[in-house]
Design an enzyme around this catalytic site. Structure first.
Site, short mmCIF file in Angstrom:
data_model
loop_
_atom_site.label_atom_id
_atom_site.label_comp_id
_atom_site.label_asym_id
_atom_site.label_seq_id
_atom_site.Cartn_x
_atom_site.Cartn_y
_atom_site.Cartn_z
N ASN A 54 85.20 47.65 102.81
CA ASN A 54 85.21 46.83 104.02
C ASN A 54 84.30 45.62 103.83
OD1 ASN A 54 86.83 48.77 105.36
ND2 ASN A 54 85.01 49.97 105.86
N HIS A 102 80.19 48.94 98.82
CA HIS A 102 80.48 50.34 98.50
C HIS A 102 81.98 50.54 98.58
CE1 HIS A 102 79.32 49.82 102.71
NE2 HIS A 102 80.27 50.69 103.03
P1 AMP Z 1 81.03 50.85 106.05
O1 AMP Z 1 81.34 51.06 107.51
O2 AMP Z 1 82.22 50.47 105.22
O3 AMP Z 1 79.87 49.92 105.85
O4 AMP Z 1 80.60 52.28 105.50
C1 AMP Z 1 79.30 52.78 105.60
C2 AMP Z 1 79.40 54.26 105.36
O5 AMP Z 1 78.11 54.75 105.03
C3 AMP Z 1 79.88 55.07 106.57
O6 AMP Z 1 81.07 55.77 106.22
C4 AMP Z 1 78.71 56.00 106.86
O7 AMP Z 1 79.13 57.28 107.28
C5 AMP Z 1 78.00 56.05 105.52
N1 AMP Z 1 76.59 56.37 105.56
C6 AMP Z 1 75.66 55.84 106.38
N2 AMP Z 1 74.43 56.35 106.10
C7 AMP Z 1 74.61 57.21 105.07
C8 AMP Z 1 73.73 58.06 104.32
N3 AMP Z 1 72.41 58.11 104.58
N4 AMP Z 1 74.25 58.83 103.34
C9 AMP Z 1 75.57 58.79 103.08
N5 AMP Z 1 76.45 58.02 103.74
C10 AMP Z 1 75.98 57.23 104.73
#
Ligand code: AMP
Ligand code: ZN
Length: 118
Positions: A91, A104
């Site tokens: 995204n 990511h």
């Molecule tokens: P985005 O919305 O594409 O920026 O994705 C961010 C992702 O990071 C989401 O799917 C969250 O659930 C995930 N996320 C946030 N904090 C953590 C964390 N501490 N460990 C693993 N995943 C996380």
């Protein structure tokens, strides 16, 4: 290689300041399970280098970004979803729902995935 950004959640995971379920590590990337999984397999693959968004990927970063897909291929095989199919998606910025500003690749699989995404 590391260019940690002080307020970045994923840089803190890279340094070990925040714990994560890390399942893959290479010279350029690591991968860990998403804390709020949207599919039976939901893994986040991130570069060791802090790059905020797709818009910030530089000419020198192409091999790093390619390595995220190499990781996706390897992890998908390990998770047993390579043949059935999976999605690898990144995204960019608010309208796409980006909430963590360190690029990511979401690797999603283990169920039928609708298209187009919401
Ligand atoms: P985005 O919305 O594409 O920026 O994705 C961010 C992702 O990071 C989401 O799917 C969250 O659930 C995930 N996320 C946030 N904090 C953590 C964390 N501490 N460990 C693993 N995943 C996380
Ligand atoms: Zn970062």
């Amino acid at each position: 290689m590391s260019t940690a950004s002080p307020d970045c959640l994923f840089c803190k995971i890279l340094t070990g300041d925040i714990a994560a379920d890390v399942i893959y590590e290479s010279d350029t990337a690591i991968a860990f399970r998403d804390i709020n999984p949207k599919a039976p397999t939901h893994v986040l693959i991130i570069p060791r280098k802090h790059i905020a968004t797709i818009n910030d990927i530089g000419e020198d970063d192409h091999s790093i970004v390619g390595s995220l897909y190499a990781a996706a291929r390897e992890i998908a095989a390990d998770e047993g979803i390579a043949n059935d199919g999976y999605r690898a998606v990144m995204n960019c910025n608010a309208a796409a729902g980006q909430t963590v500003f360190h690029i990511h690749l979401h690797l999603l699989g283990g169920r039928e995935l609708g298209w187009p995404p919401g």
